[in-house]
Design a protein around this motif. Structure first.
Motif, PDB file in Angstrom:
ATOM      1  N   GLY A 134       0.791  -1.220   0.000  1.00 39.89           N
ATOM      2  CA  GLY A 134       0.000   0.000   0.000  1.00 39.89           C
ATOM      3  C   GLY A 134       0.821   1.267   0.000  1.00 39.89           C
ATOM      4  O   GLY A 134       2.033   1.256   0.241  1.00 39.89           O
ATOM      5  N   TRP A 135       0.121   2.366  -0.304  1.00 42.17           N
ATOM      6  CA  TRP A 135       0.670   3.713  -0.188  1.00 42.17           C
ATOM      7  C   TRP A 135      -0.009   4.416   0.980  1.00 42.17           C
ATOM      8  O   TRP A 135      -1.228   4.327   1.147  1.00 42.17           O
ATOM      9  CB  TRP A 135       0.416   4.521  -1.457  1.00 42.17           C
ATOM     10  N   PHE A 136       0.775   5.134   1.754  1.00 42.93           N
ATOM     11  CA  PHE A 136       0.303   5.888   2.894  1.00 42.93           C
ATOM     12  C   PHE A 136       0.885   7.292   2.813  1.00 42.93           C
ATOM     13  O   PHE A 136       1.868   7.524   2.116  1.00 42.93           O
ATOM     14  CB  PHE A 136       0.758   5.213   4.197  1.00 42.93           C
ATOM     15  N   ARG A 137       0.291   8.211   3.553  1.00 37.20           N
ATOM     16  CA  ARG A 137       0.853   9.553   3.603  1.00 37.20           C
ATOM     17  C   ARG A 137       0.655  10.143   4.984  1.00 37.20           C
ATOM     18  O   ARG A 137      -0.249   9.751   5.717  1.00 37.20           O
ATOM     19  CB  ARG A 137       0.233  10.452   2.538  1.00 37.20           C
ATOM     20  N   GLN A 138       1.528  11.075   5.313  1.00 35.82           N
ATOM     21  CA  GLN A 138       1.417  11.774   6.585  1.00 35.82           C
ATOM     22  C   GLN A 138       1.814  13.224   6.392  1.00 35.82           C
ATOM     23  O   GLN A 138       2.938  13.518   5.964  1.00 35.82           O
ATOM     24  CB  GLN A 138       2.268  11.126   7.667  1.00 35.82           C
ATOM     25  N   ALA A 139       0.879  14.095   6.706  1.00 34.89           N
ATOM     26  CA  ALA A 139       1.131  15.530   6.652  1.00 34.89           C
ATOM     27  C   ALA A 139       1.530  16.011   8.045  1.00 34.89           C
ATOM     28  O   ALA A 139       1.177  15.379   9.043  1.00 34.89           O
ATOM     29  CB  ALA A 139      -0.114  16.255   6.166  1.00 34.89           C
ATOM     30  N   PRO A 140       2.236  17.126   8.140  1.00 29.85           N
ATOM     31  CA  PRO A 140       2.652  17.629   9.451  1.00 29.85           C
ATOM     32  C   PRO A 140       1.455  17.835  10.373  1.00 29.85           C
ATOM     33  O   PRO A 140       0.450  18.432   9.985  1.00 29.85           O
ATOM     34  CB  PRO A 140       3.319  18.968   9.117  1.00 29.85           C
ATOM     35  N   GLY A 141       1.557  17.286  11.585  1.00 34.43           N
ATOM     36  CA  GLY A 141       0.518  17.455  12.574  1.00 34.43           C
ATOM     37  C   GLY A 141      -0.714  16.602  12.364  1.00 34.43           C
ATOM     38  O   GLY A 141      -1.697  16.744  13.095  1.00 34.43           O
ATOM     39  N   LYS A 142      -0.664  15.712  11.368  1.00 36.34           N
ATOM     40  CA  LYS A 142      -1.819  14.864  11.088  1.00 36.34           C
ATOM     41  C   LYS A 142      -1.455  13.390  11.249  1.00 36.34           C
ATOM     42  O   LYS A 142      -0.289  13.006  11.189  1.00 36.34           O
ATOM     43  CB  LYS A 142      -2.338  15.126   9.676  1.00 36.34           C
ATOM     44  N   LYS A 143      -2.481  12.577  11.407  1.00 38.47           N
ATOM     45  CA  LYS A 143      -2.275  11.140  11.516  1.00 38.47           C
ATOM     46  C   LYS A 143      -1.930  10.546  10.158  1.00 38.47           C
ATOM     47  O   LYS A 143      -2.306  11.075   9.111  1.00 38.47           O
ATOM     48  CB  LYS A 143      -3.541  10.473  12.060  1.00 38.47           C
ATOM     49  N   ARG A 144      -1.233   9.434  10.196  1.00 36.74           N
ATOM     50  CA  ARG A 144      -0.947   8.706   8.962  1.00 36.74           C
ATOM     51  C   ARG A 144      -2.241   8.243   8.326  1.00 36.74           C
ATOM     52  O   ARG A 144      -3.138   7.752   9.013  1.00 36.74           O
ATOM     53  CB  ARG A 144      -0.041   7.521   9.276  1.00 36.74           C
ATOM     54  N   GLU A 145      -2.316   8.381   7.014  1.00 38.20           N
ATOM     55  CA  GLU A 145      -3.538   8.049   6.271  1.00 38.20           C
ATOM     56  C   GLU A 145      -3.218   6.979   5.232  1.00 38.20           C
ATOM     57  O   GLU A 145      -2.213   7.080   4.519  1.00 38.20           O
ATOM     58  CB  GLU A 145      -4.069   9.309   5.579  1.00 38.20           C
ATOM     59  N   GLY A 146      -4.068   5.985   5.140  1.00 35.31           N
ATOM     60  CA  GLY A 146      -3.954   5.008   4.073  1.00 35.31           C
ATOM     61  C   GLY A 146      -4.488   5.603   2.787  1.00 35.31           C
ATOM     62  O   GLY A 146      -5.636   6.024   2.745  1.00 35.31           O
ATOM     63  N   VAL A 147      -3.678   5.647   1.743  1.00 37.59           N
ATOM     64  CA  VAL A 147      -4.062   6.276   0.484  1.00 37.59           C
ATOM     65  C   VAL A 147      -4.615   5.246  -0.494  1.00 37.59           C
ATOM     66  O   VAL A 147      -5.684   5.432  -1.078  1.00 37.59           O
ATOM     67  CB  VAL A 147      -2.857   6.999  -0.134  1.00 37.59           C
ATOM     68  N   SER A 148      -3.886   4.168  -0.691  1.00 33.62           N
ATOM     69  CA  SER A 148      -4.282   3.168  -1.683  1.00 33.62           C
ATOM     70  C   SER A 148      -3.551   1.868  -1.403  1.00 33.62           C
ATOM     71  O   SER A 148      -2.487   1.865  -0.783  1.00 33.62           O
ATOM     72  CB  SER A 148      -3.947   3.665  -3.093  1.00 33.62           C
ATOM     73  N   CYS A 149      -4.130   0.772  -1.873  1.00 34.62           N
ATOM     74  CA  CYS A 149      -3.509  -0.524  -1.661  1.00 34.62           C
ATOM     75  C   CYS A 149      -3.898  -1.457  -2.799  1.00 34.62           C
ATOM     76  O   CYS A 149      -5.002  -1.350  -3.346  1.00 34.62           O
ATOM     77  CB  CYS A 149      -3.940  -1.105  -0.322  1.00 34.62           C
ATOM     78  N   ILE A 150      -2.995  -2.368  -3.129  1.00 31.61           N
ATOM     79  CA  ILE A 150      -3.268  -3.380  -4.141  1.00 31.61           C
ATOM     80  C   ILE A 150      -2.970  -4.740  -3.517  1.00 31.61           C
ATOM     81  O   ILE A 150      -1.921  -4.934  -2.901  1.00 31.61           O
ATOM     82  CB  ILE A 150      -2.450  -3.118  -5.419  1.00 31.61           C
ATOM     83  N   SER A 151      -3.897  -5.675  -3.658  1.00 32.42           N
ATOM     84  CA  SER A 151      -3.727  -6.981  -3.030  1.00 32.42           C
ATOM     85  C   SER A 151      -2.858  -7.891  -3.897  1.00 32.42           C
ATOM     86  O   SER A 151      -2.487  -7.538  -5.019  1.00 32.42           O
ATOM     87  CB  SER A 151      -5.089  -7.619  -2.792  1.00 32.42           C
ATOM     88  N   SER A 152      -2.520  -9.038  -3.374  1.00 31.39           N
ATOM     89  CA  SER A 152      -1.690  -9.978  -4.123  1.00 31.39           C
ATOM     90  C   SER A 152      -2.375 -10.358  -5.430  1.00 31.39           C
ATOM     91  O   SER A 152      -3.609 -10.380  -5.506  1.00 31.39           O
ATOM     92  CB  SER A 152      -1.404 -11.228  -3.299  1.00 31.39           C
ATOM     93  N   SER A 153      -1.585 -10.600  -6.436  1.00 29.51           N
ATOM     94  CA  SER A 153      -2.067 -10.965  -7.773  1.00 29.51           C
ATOM     95  C   SER A 153      -2.984  -9.902  -8.363  1.00 29.51           C
ATOM     96  O   SER A 153      -3.777 -10.197  -9.269  1.00 29.51           O
ATOM     97  CB  SER A 153      -2.802 -12.316  -7.735  1.00 29.51           C
ATOM     98  N   ASP A 154      -2.915  -8.676  -7.820  1.00 28.63           N
ATOM     99  CA  ASP A 154      -3.705  -7.536  -8.329  1.00 28.63           C
ATOM    100  C   ASP A 154      -5.206  -7.812  -8.295  1.00 28.63           C
ATOM    101  O   ASP A 154      -5.960  -7.257  -9.098  1.00 28.63           O
ATOM    102  CB  ASP A 154      -3.294  -7.187  -9.753  1.00 28.63           C
ATOM    103  N   ALA A 155      -5.635  -8.645  -7.374  1.00 29.41           N
ATOM    104  CA  ALA A 155      -7.043  -9.032  -7.339  1.00 29.41           C
ATOM    105  C   ALA A 155      -7.952  -7.868  -6.937  1.00 29.41           C
ATOM    106  O   ALA A 155      -9.066  -7.750  -7.430  1.00 29.41           O
ATOM    107  CB  ALA A 155      -7.228 -10.189  -6.375  1.00 29.41           C
ATOM    108  N   ASN A 156      -7.475  -7.008  -6.045  1.00 29.10           N
ATOM    109  CA  ASN A 156      -8.287  -5.910  -5.534  1.00 29.10           C
ATOM    110  C   ASN A 156      -7.438  -4.657  -5.358  1.00 29.10           C
ATOM    111  O   ASN A 156      -6.265  -4.752  -4.997  1.00 29.10           O
ATOM    112  CB  ASN A 156      -8.907  -6.270  -4.193  1.00 29.10           C
ATOM    113  N   THR A 157      -8.072  -3.518  -5.585  1.00 26.57           N
ATOM    114  CA  THR A 157      -7.434  -2.239  -5.284  1.00 26.57           C
ATOM    115  C   THR A 157      -8.364  -1.424  -4.397  1.00 26.57           C
ATOM    116  O   THR A 157      -9.589  -1.559  -4.479  1.00 26.57           O
ATOM    117  CB  THR A 157      -7.096  -1.443  -6.555  1.00 26.57           C
ATOM    118  N   TYR A 158      -7.776  -0.602  -3.561  1.00 25.81           N
ATOM    119  CA  TYR A 158      -8.530   0.209  -2.626  1.00 25.81           C
ATOM    120  C   TYR A 158      -7.985   1.636  -2.678  1.00 25.81           C
ATOM    121  O   TYR A 158      -6.787   1.845  -2.871  1.00 25.81           O
ATOM    122  CB  TYR A 158      -8.383  -0.325  -1.199  1.00 25.81           C
ATOM    123  N   TYR A 159      -8.886   2.593  -2.461  1.00 27.99           N
ATOM    124  CA  TYR A 159      -8.504   3.995  -2.447  1.00 27.99           C
ATOM    125  C   TYR A 159      -9.223   4.717  -1.318  1.00 27.99           C
ATOM    126  O   TYR A 159     -10.394   4.442  -1.049  1.00 27.99           O
ATOM    127  CB  TYR A 159      -8.858   4.676  -3.778  1.00 27.99           C
TER     128      TYR A 159
END
Length: 128
Positions: free
Chosen positions: A35-60
């Motif tokens: 997955g991809w995550f991001r964190q801005a100053p003063g903010k909690k880490r956020e899950g941005v996107s993820c791809i499962s094994s064998s590209d079966a599923n993507t999430y945003y």
């Protein structure tokens, strides 16, 4: 030795595009969710996107749906995040991470974002 190395960040104007890369080594990328995550100053880490094994599923995250696209090149063992129509609120340090699961923990209604393996991050700044 497991390594994840992000690149591609930078300064871009609102409405612009960037493509982030995450080059991995020490494991076979296609076998695991990542997955991809991001964190801005003063903010909690956020899950941005993820791809499962064998590209079966993507999430945003709702905040990036329709603007960001996750993909991977298994031959190059590299994960990508194409980011279009960037907004100032997308400014953050972006990280790739995996927990060596076949599903996207924290994105799919199961698990958390407490992944064990993280890259060092790449800064994305969206500003005019």
């Amino acid at each position: 030795q497991v390594q994840l190395v992000e690149s591609g960040g930078g300064l871009v104007q609102p409405g612009g595009s960037l493509r982030l890369s995450c080059a991995v080594s020490g494991f076979t990328l296609r076998r695991y969710a990542i997955g991809w995550f991001r964190q801005a100053p003063g903010k909690k880490r956020e899950g941005v996107s993820c791809i499962s094994s064998s590209d079966a599923n993507t999430y945003y995250a709702d905040s990036v749906k329709g603007r960001f696209t996750i993909s991977r090149d298994n031959a190059k063992n590299t994960l990508y995040l194409q980011m279009n129509s960037l907004k100032p609120e997308d400014t953050a340090v972006y990280y790739c991470a995996t927990d060596f699961l076949n599903y996207c923990s924290g994105f799919s209604g199961f698990g958390t974002y407490d992944y064990d393996y993280w890259g060092q991050g790449t800064q994305v700044t969206v500003s005019s």
